[in-house]
Design an enzyme around this catalytic site. Structure first.
Site, PDB file in Angstrom:
ATOM      1  N   LEU A   6       0.546   3.667   2.739  1.00 54.60           N
ATOM      2  CA  LEU A   6       0.274   2.301   2.306  1.00 54.60           C
ATOM      3  C   LEU A   6       0.521   2.263   0.805  1.00 54.60           C
ATOM      4  CD1 LEU A   6      -3.085   1.040   3.927  1.00 54.60           C
ATOM      5  CD2 LEU A   6      -0.838  -0.023   4.119  1.00 54.60           C
ATOM      6  N   ASP A   7       1.209   1.241   0.331  1.00 55.70           N
ATOM      7  CA  ASP A   7       1.448   1.113  -1.105  1.00 55.70           C
ATOM      8  C   ASP A   7       0.127   1.086  -1.867  1.00 55.70           C
ATOM      9  OD1 ASP A   7       4.160   1.018  -0.731  1.00 55.70           O
ATOM     10  OD2 ASP A   7       4.315  -1.164  -0.871  1.00 55.70           O
ATOM     11  N   PRO A   8       0.118   1.544  -3.134  1.00 54.06           N
ATOM     12  CA  PRO A   8      -1.113   1.462  -3.931  1.00 54.06           C
ATOM     13  C   PRO A   8      -1.694   0.049  -4.004  1.00 54.06           C
ATOM     14  CG  PRO A   8       0.456   2.912  -5.006  1.00 54.06           C
ATOM     15  CD  PRO A   8       1.184   2.302  -3.835  1.00 54.06           C
TER      16      PRO A   8
END
Length: 322
Positions: free
Chosen positions: A49-51
């Site tokens: 998951l992207d930051p």
């Protein structure tokens, strides 16, 4: 004089922690934090998951890492907010503004949003964004993008199982849409938001993204990092779910002692079973997960197996007082 660092004594931990990943933390950083809190020997996650994204992130420990790819391939559900009238270099809030356009309120009626949603539902093709980890000649696309280069990317086939779009506002009270989407592996929600904005005639970029479900595992089952950090020692192990939580949709098969022992060595077993692409195989006494396989023409064929040591450690952990 600097005091010597205390070495963490690792231990075998087998199972899955469903983490509600916080904003601003990479998936690997989240994994390493939970691994340290559990003092686990072996760990892996089930896709990043992207930051800037939050939500369901299954973290696998020990034997559960053998099934992480099953979640990687599973459909996922997201809730996103996209600001209208503004596109950016990265298709999200981190990028520089590329273009601003007026938002036509007539395009945001419920009927029109439903029509646009229908255009992006089912089998569609999507061009991956330049700001992505996809590789070209051994180099991530985002590296080319940061150097000001644009690389031609072939469109990829993805599948949108369900899509709802509703009018809303972003955190700055600007015109926005809320997107709820269930999609296949390989879908970029940033690109989907950008494409929907284009279809609405005003452009858009992603402001927030939250994964609410992956492969049948939802937010209601998740624990936060803060909750884990607030617990003492072994109390954290209560949030380690059995590895078969990753086997949603698998048909359970139970084997007697002799067949279980042979199956664990990789031998096929025959039985009165219907064909099935995905089965979770258990021993009868004591009840224990042995691995996964598939059934063809009455034959149970092993695909991924736990080791006898892993099974022993899992059973010992189940019998240990909480």
């Amino acid at each position: 004089m600097t005091a010597p660092r205390t070495r963490v004594q690792r231990r075998p931990v087998h199972g899955v922690v469903l983490l509600d990943k916080p904003l601003g933390l990479s998936s690997n950083d989240a994994l390493q934090k939970v691994k340290w809190l559990l003092r686990a020997e072996k760990a892996g996650h089930t896709g990043t998951l992207d930051p800037l994204a939050t939500g369901v992130l299954p973290l696998c420990f020990g034997a559960a890492t053998k099934f992480s790819a099953l979640q990687l391939d599973a459909p996922k559900t997201y809730r996103a907010i996209a600001r209208l009238g503004q596109t950016t270099t990265t298709a999200d809030a981190e990028g520089a503004v590329l273009q601003e356009r007026a938002v036509d309120a007539a395009q945001l009626t419920a009927d029109n949003l439903a029509t646009v949603a229908a255009r992006f539902t089912g089998a569609i093709r999507q061009i991956p964004p330049m700001y992505s980890a996809l590789k070209k000649d051994g180099k991530a696309l985002y590296e080319y993008a940061r150097a000001g280069e644009t690389i031609e990317r072939p469109a990829r086939d993805i599948f949108i199982y369900g899509l709802k779009i509703a009018k809303t506002q972003d955190e700055s009270a600007q015109p926005a849409i809320e997107i709820e989407v269930t999609c296949s592996k390989g879908t970029y929600i940033r690109t989907l938001a950008e494409d929907i904005g284009q279809a609405l005639g005003c452009g858009a970029h992603l402001r927030s993204l939250r994964r609410t479900e992956t492969g049948g595992l939802g937010l209601a089952q998740c624990v936060t990092l803060a909750q884990l950090e607030a617990l003492e020692g072994d109390a954290r192990l209560a949030h380690v779910l059995p590895a078969d939580h990753l086997l949603q949709g698998h048909t359970p098969i139970t084997l007697g002692a002799e067949d279980a022992a042979r199956f664990l060595t990789g031998l096929r077993r025959r039985g009165p079973w219907a064909d099935a692409d995905a089965v979770a195989v258990y021993a009868d006494q004591p009840r224990a997960l042995l691995g996964v396989g598939h059934i063809h023409a009455g034959e149970l064929i092993p695909d991924r197996l736990l080791s006898p040591l892993e099974i022993q450690q899992i059973l010992e952990g189940m019998s240990r007082p909480s």
